[in-house]
Scaffold this active site. Structure first.
Site, short mmCIF file in Angstrom:
data_model
loop_
_atom_site.label_atom_id
_atom_site.label_comp_id
_atom_site.label_asym_id
_atom_site.label_seq_id
_atom_site.Cartn_x
_atom_site.Cartn_y
_atom_site.Cartn_z
N GLN A 111 125.38 104.84 103.88
CA GLN A 111 124.16 104.30 103.33
C GLN A 111 124.47 103.78 101.82
O GLN A 111 125.07 104.29 101.19
CB GLN A 111 123.15 105.56 103.03
CG GLN A 111 121.74 105.39 102.36
CD GLN A 111 120.87 104.49 103.21
OE1 GLN A 111 120.75 104.51 104.66
NE2 GLN A 111 120.19 103.53 102.62
N LYS B 1 116.54 107.71 109.64
CA LYS B 1 117.67 107.49 110.52
C LYS B 1 117.84 108.45 111.55
O LYS B 1 117.85 108.24 112.67
CB LYS B 1 118.62 106.73 110.04
CG LYS B 1 118.26 105.43 109.17
CD LYS B 1 119.45 104.90 108.49
CE LYS B 1 118.84 103.81 107.74
NZ LYS B 1 119.76 103.10 106.84
N ASP C 264 125.74 98.71 111.46
CA ASP C 264 125.09 97.79 110.42
C ASP C 264 125.46 96.33 110.65
O ASP C 264 124.62 95.28 110.24
CB ASP C 264 125.16 98.14 109.00
CG ASP C 264 124.42 99.16 108.53
OD1 ASP C 264 122.97 99.26 108.97
OD2 ASP C 264 124.69 99.82 107.46
#
Ligand code: NAD
Length: 297
Positions: free
Chosen positions: A96, A52, A119
């Site tokens: 994460q 990422k 997200d």
């Protein structure tokens, strides 16, 4: 001829398209930034985070890398999130998952400022999505929408079957399909581990999105001619390869390809789109927070 939907190519187009938005932000002295927070020593999580960050740097997004000791108290993660929430230089925050067992993952998601929640998992953003007023669509189902659009697959009026009801893929995918919106308007069935006669559901579908995490569980016999198949699954199975495993989807590709009008491969289908849509959300986050309108691809 079956259309093999090339996720790498569509993702590259999305990244290229973001360039204009990033230029517009640069004209206003804004460089989008994404903070990733890793509280794990799981090699897969470490790889995901570093990919990422590489993706961000490639398109001109600042990547801020924060690593916490997996044995640290939960408060340390909460404090880190609070600092990032308060930092005007940070546009997006991604913690994460999974976090260690002693950390409440729902509390983590609630802690992130919804405007920085790239997200799209904060309850406010989930609620907005369900209500048809999405701020940040979760990256994987958003990526699936973009793949379908790129392949000219019509969702309007189609019968869509989503296999899987997770918070990160199945549920938001179904919520996007039912919206009275572009790439929505599908009559949507959500199947899951308690569904009886899954094959009858998938055979009746125009579009099947497989996100169950069960290797090759959907084969050609479970599909009708001309169906569009989007395989979200990424499963490691033992194989006689150098690494000792190979990656397969939730769909048995060869037999499904015989029936499908269009299909995504694994790897090279949904995976690259998930990564691209995180960049998309981060650019949108910068635009919203710095009040600089941009055109998003
Ligand atoms: P999850 O384990 O959280 O959810 C799986 C869902 O599938 C559950 O809701 C369960 O009810 C359903 N399910 C399980 N077995 C089933 C069965 N036999 N029949 C019908 N439904 C069944 O998984 P997830 O996080 O949603 O991920 C699903 C898959 O997608 C995994 O392989 C994961 O690695 C992959 N994934 C890929 C991407 C990507 O970018 N390509 C992103 C996220 C997840």
């Amino acid at each position: 001829m079956t259309d093999i939907i090339d996720g790498n190519a569509v993702a590259a187009d999305v990244r290229d398209g973001l360039g204009d938005a990033i230029d517009t932000l640069a004209d206003a002295d804004v460089t989008p930034s994404l903070a990733t927070v890793l509280m794990s020593d799981d090699p897969a999580s470490e790889t995901y985070v570093s990919m990422k960050q590489d993706d961000c740097e490639e398109v001109g997004i600042d990547a801020i890398d924060i690593e916490l000791d997996p044995d640290a108290p939960a408060e340390e993660l909460y404090d880190t999130i609070d600092d990032l929430n308060d930092d005007p230089e940070v546009d997006g925050i991604l913690v994460q998952m999974p976090v260690p067992d002693h950390v409440d993952d729902r509390a983590v998601l609630r802690r992130i400022d919804p405007l920085k929640d790239v997200d799209g998992f904060h309850p406010e953003n989930v609620g907005r999505l369900v209500a048809g007023n999405a701020r940040y669509k979760p990256c994987t189902p958003h990526g699936v929408q973009k793949l379908l659009a790129a392949a000219d697959v019509e969702t309007d009026g189609a019968d869509a079957v989503v296999v899987g009801r997770s918070d990160i893929v199945g549920k938001p995918m179904a919520n996007l399909f039912v919206q009275k919106d572009e790439y929505g308007n599908a009559t949507t069935t959500v199947c899951h581990s308690r569904t009886e006669d899954l094959a009858a559901k998938t055979r009746a579908a125009d579009i099947v999105v497989a996100a169950a995490g069960v290797p090759e569980m959907i084969d050609g016999d479970m599909l009708s001619e001309g169906v569009t198949v989007v395989d979200v699954g990424i499963n490691r199975v033992d194989a006689d390869t150098e690494k000792g495993y190979e990656l397969v989807g939730d769909v048995e590709y060869e037999s499904a390809k015989e029936k499908a009008g269009a299909i995504t491969p694994v790897p090279g289908g949904v995976g690259p789109m998930t990564r691209a849509m995180l960049l998309w959300n981060t650019v949108k986050a910068a635009s919203l927070q710095h009040d600089v309108p941009v055109d998003l691809p």
